[in-house]
Design a protein around this motif. Structure first.
Motif, mmCIF file in Angstrom:
data_model
loop_
_atom_site.group_PDB
_atom_site.id
_atom_site.type_symbol
_atom_site.label_atom_id
_atom_site.label_comp_id
_atom_site.label_asym_id
_atom_site.label_seq_id
_atom_site.Cartn_x
_atom_site.Cartn_y
_atom_site.Cartn_z
ATOM 1 N N GLY A 162 0.814 -1.214 0.000
ATOM 2 C CA GLY A 162 0.000 0.000 0.000
ATOM 3 C C GLY A 162 0.842 1.256 0.000
ATOM 4 N N PRO A 163 0.237 2.380 0.328
ATOM 5 C CA PRO A 163 0.950 3.664 0.312
ATOM 6 C C PRO A 163 2.039 3.771 1.371
ATOM 7 N N LEU A 185 -9.821 -0.455 -9.309
ATOM 8 C CA LEU A 185 -9.666 -1.862 -8.970
ATOM 9 C C LEU A 185 -10.081 -2.159 -7.529
ATOM 10 N N TYR A 186 -10.160 -1.132 -6.694
ATOM 11 C CA TYR A 186 -10.461 -1.328 -5.282
ATOM 12 C C TYR A 186 -11.774 -2.076 -5.040
ATOM 13 N N PRO A 187 -12.870 -1.701 -5.721
ATOM 14 C CA PRO A 187 -14.129 -2.438 -5.465
ATOM 15 C C PRO A 187 -14.031 -3.928 -5.783
ATOM 16 N N ILE A 188 -13.244 -4.276 -6.812
ATOM 17 C CA ILE A 188 -13.101 -5.693 -7.161
ATOM 18 C C ILE A 188 -12.317 -6.423 -6.075
ATOM 19 N N LEU A 189 -11.225 -5.799 -5.612
ATOM 20 C CA LEU A 189 -10.455 -6.402 -4.530
ATOM 21 C C LEU A 189 -11.310 -6.552 -3.279
ATOM 22 N N TYR A 190 -12.169 -5.560 -3.045
ATOM 23 C CA TYR A 190 -13.034 -5.619 -1.865
ATOM 24 C C TYR A 190 -14.001 -6.796 -1.960
ATOM 25 N N VAL A 191 -14.659 -6.945 -3.104
ATOM 26 C CA VAL A 191 -15.658 -8.006 -3.264
ATOM 27 C C VAL A 191 -15.002 -9.386 -3.175
ATOM 28 N N ALA A 248 -12.646 -6.471 11.763
ATOM 29 C CA ALA A 248 -13.450 -5.489 12.501
ATOM 30 C C ALA A 248 -13.155 -4.074 12.030
ATOM 31 N N LEU A 249 -11.892 -3.768 11.742
ATOM 32 C CA LEU A 249 -11.524 -2.423 11.287
ATOM 33 C C LEU A 249 -12.162 -2.108 9.933
ATOM 34 N N ASN A 250 -12.134 -3.082 9.038
ATOM 35 C CA ASN A 250 -12.738 -2.854 7.727
ATOM 36 C C ASN A 250 -14.248 -2.701 7.825
ATOM 37 N N VAL A 251 -14.866 -3.448 8.738
ATOM 38 C CA VAL A 251 -16.301 -3.280 8.974
ATOM 39 C C VAL A 251 -16.575 -1.866 9.475
ATOM 40 N N GLY A 252 -15.759 -1.394 10.423
ATOM 41 C CA GLY A 252 -15.932 -0.043 10.945
ATOM 42 C C GLY A 252 -15.696 1.019 9.893
ATOM 43 N N LEU A 253 -14.715 0.796 9.020
ATOM 44 C CA LEU A 253 -14.436 1.764 7.951
ATOM 45 C C LEU A 253 -15.591 1.834 6.968
ATOM 46 N N PRO A 310 -5.262 -13.155 0.922
ATOM 47 C CA PRO A 310 -4.234 -12.169 0.573
ATOM 48 C C PRO A 310 -4.797 -10.929 -0.124
ATOM 49 N N LEU A 311 -5.879 -11.089 -0.871
ATOM 50 C CA LEU A 311 -6.497 -9.929 -1.514
ATOM 51 C C LEU A 311 -7.138 -9.018 -0.475
ATOM 52 N N PHE A 312 -7.713 -9.619 0.569
ATOM 53 C CA PHE A 312 -8.275 -8.810 1.655
ATOM 54 C C PHE A 312 -7.170 -8.048 2.383
ATOM 55 N N PHE A 313 -6.044 -8.724 2.637
ATOM 56 C CA PHE A 313 -4.934 -8.057 3.309
ATOM 57 C C PHE A 313 -4.420 -6.883 2.477
ATOM 58 N N THR A 314 -4.327 -7.082 1.183
ATOM 59 C CA THR A 314 -3.854 -6.008 0.323
ATOM 60 C C THR A 314 -4.852 -4.866 0.283
ATOM 61 N N PHE A 315 -6.138 -5.184 0.214
ATOM 62 C CA PHE A 315 -7.158 -4.135 0.235
ATOM 63 C C PHE A 315 -7.052 -3.331 1.530
ATOM 64 N N SER A 316 -6.821 -4.016 2.654
ATOM 65 C CA SER A 316 -6.630 -3.312 3.922
ATOM 66 C C SER A 316 -5.364 -2.471 3.890
ATOM 67 N N GLY A 317 -4.296 -3.044 3.309
ATOM 68 C CA GLY A 317 -3.039 -2.318 3.224
ATOM 69 C C GLY A 317 -3.124 -1.072 2.373
#
Length: 413
Positions: free
Chosen positions: A47-48, A67-73, A362-367, A292-299
Motif C-alpha cells: 500500500g501507500p 480496482l479497489y471495489p473488485i479487490l473488496y468483493v 473489525a476495522l474494515n467493517v468499521g471503515l 491475501p487480496l483482503f490483506f492487500t485491500f486493507s493495506g
C-alpha cells in the motif's frame, strides 16, 4: 476504466499479491512467524506505506482506484469462507472441562482492554484526529474498546497446533477462553454498529433482523445444515456454499455484515466427516487465494505516514501499550487468580494477546460503516500487527524462561 480494461489489471494485481505474500511469508517463516502475520505485513507493504512511498507510479499502475471495489468483493468472499471455518472451529473448542477458569480469563480479556480503550478515546479523542465527521466521541470510544478486546481465535488455534501445545493445560485454556472472547467481542461490535447508525429505522432493522436470525439459527440451523450435509456430492458442497452466501447476504442487508452470518453458519454446522471434508476443501482456497487480496485491500487503506503527526503517533503508542497491558496482563492475572501456575498463566496471556486477522476484519467493517477514519484505521492496524507479531517470540521467550511439560494434564476447574 471499463470491465475489459480492469480484467487484465486484476489478473496482474493478483499475481503480484500472491507472489509477494509468499515471499514475505518465506522470509518471516524463518523467524517462526505464522503465514497470517506475513500476509498482514505484505498487504501493508504493497500500500501507500511503502510501495506507494518508494514507487508511487508503480503502486498506482498496479492498484488503480477503479480496482479497489473488485479487490473488496473478492476479499469479502475470502472473509466469508474464513469466518465460516472460524465458526466451525469455535464449536470444536467449547469450554466444557474448564468453564470456570476459561470464563474468568475471557471476562478479564474482554472487559479490561474494552475499558482501557474507551477511557483512552474519552481522554484523547478530542485532541487527535481519529473521528470521521458526524461520529460521536462515545461511538469512537466504544469501537476502539471493542477492537482492543478482540482475540485472533483462528490464529490462536493454529499456533497451538503448530507448536504442539494441543491438549496441554495452557493450550486448552487459551482455546476455550479465546472462543468465548471472540463471540462476546463480535456481539459487542454488532451493538456498536447498530448504535452508530444514529437513526431509529436502521437500528430497529438491525436489532429485529438479528433477533430473527438468532432464533432461526438456534432452532433451525443445525437441522438445515444437517440436511445439506446429508446430500450427496457435489450437491452437498454447492448447498453449503449457497446457504453460506444467502446468510451472508441477509446479515449484510440488516446491517450485521456478512462476516457475522458466516461465523454463525459455521458454528451451527454439525461436526463429522462430511463437514470436515467441506472445511478442508474451502479453507485452502480462502487462505491461499482470497485472504491475501483482503490483506492487500486493507493495506491500500493503511497510511503509516499519518503517524508522522505527533498526536497520532502518541495515540498509537498508547493504544499498543494499553492493548498489550489490557489483554496479556488481564488474562495472565485472571489465570493466576484462578490458581493456574505461572508458566500456564504467562502462555495463556501471550496467546490471548494476538489480534491478527480478526481485528483487521473489525476495522474494515468499521471503515465501511463510516465510524473509522484513515488515522484511526492506521493506528489500529499497527496494534494488530504489533500484538500478532510479538506472539511467537514471546511464547519462545516464556518457554525458555518457564519450561513446561509438553503434555500438561487438563484439569477440571
Amino acid at each position: 476504466m471499463t470491465p475489459t480494461e480492469l480484467a487484465p489489471r486484476f489478473f496482474i494485481a493478483v499475481a503480484v499479491i500472491l507472489v509477494f505474500c509468499k515471499l514475505v511469508s518465506w522470509l518471516l517463516g524463518k523467524a517462526g512467524q505464522p503465514p497470517v502475520v506475513s500476509e498482514m505485513l505484505a498487504g501493508v507493504l504493497l500500500g501507500p506505506s511503502l510501495l506507494g512511498l518508494l514507487l508511487p507510479g508503480v503502486q498506482a499502475a498496479l492498484f488503480p482506484p477503479a480496482l479497489y471495489p473488485i479487490l473488496y468483493v473478492v476479499g469479502q468472499v475470502g472473509l466469508v469462507l474464513f469466518m465460516f471455518q472460524a465458526g466451525y472451529a469455535f464449536t470444536g473448542h467449547r469450554p466444557t472441562r474448564m468453564a470456570g477458569t476459561a470464563g474468568a480469563v475471557s471476562l478479564a480479556g474482554v472487559t479490561v482492554p474494552l475499558i482501557l480503550g474507551v477511557l483512552l478515546v474519552l481522554v484523547a479523542g478530542n485532541t487527535v484526529d481519529i473521528r470521521p465527521a458526524g461520529v460521536s466521541l462515545g461511538v469512537s470510544a466504544a469501537f476502539v474498546g471493542v477492537a482492543l478486546a478482540i482475540t485472533a481465535f483462528p490464529m490462536l488455534a493454529r499456533i497451538i497446533t503448530e507448536r504442539g501445545h494441543a491438549g496441554t493445560r495452557h493450550g486448552s485454556l487459551a482455546l476455550a477462553s479465546g472462543a468465548i472472547d471472540d463471540m462476546v467481542a463480535w456481539i459487542l461490535l454488532a451493538v456498536v454498529l447498530a448504535v452508530a447508525s444514529g437513526k431509529a429505522g436502521p437500528a430497529v432493522v438491525t436489532a429485529g433482523g438479528a433477533i430473527l436470525f438468532g432464533l432461526a439459527a438456534w432452532f433451525l440451523g443445525r437441522r438445515v445444515m444437517g440436511t445439506v450435509l446429508g446430500l450427496g456430492e457435489p450437491i452437498r458442497m454447492i448447498g453449503t456454499v449457497a446457504v453460506l452466501f444467502l446468510v451472508a447476504f441477509y446479515t449484510d442487508e440488516i446491517g450485521l455484515y456478512a462476516v457475522f452470518g458466516a461465523f454463525v453458519v459455521g458454528a451451527v454446522m454439525p461436526h463429522g466427516e462430511p463437514a470436515d471434508r467441506i472445511i478442508d476443501t474451502l479453507t485452502p482456497v480462502a487462505s491461499a487465494l482470497f485472504l491475501p487480496l483482503f490483506f492487500t485491500f486493507s493495506g491500500l487503506r493503511t497510511e503509516f505516514a499519518l503517524l508522522g503527526d505527533p498526536a497520532v503517533l502518541l495515540f498509537a503508542l498508547a493504544c499498543v501499550t494499553l492493548a498489550i497491558a489490557g489483554k496479556f496482563g488481564a488474562c495472565w492475572a485472571a489465570a493466576r487468580l484462578r490458581g493456574e501456575p505461572q508458566e500456564v498463566a504467562l502462555r495463556v496471556g501471550a496467546l490471548m494477546n494476538a489480534r491478527g486477522l480478526m481485528q483487521l476484519i473489525a476495522l474494515n467493517v468499521g471503515l465501511e460503516a463510516g465510524i473509522v477514519n484513515p488515522s484511526l484505521f492506521t493506528v489500529l492496524v499497527l496494534v494488530a500487527l504489533v500484538t500478532t507479531i510479538m506472539t511467537t517470540p514471546l511464547l519462545s521467550w516464556i518457554e525458555r524462561r518457564r519450561p513446561a511439560p509438553v503434555a500438561e494434564p487438563v484439569l477440571v476447574g
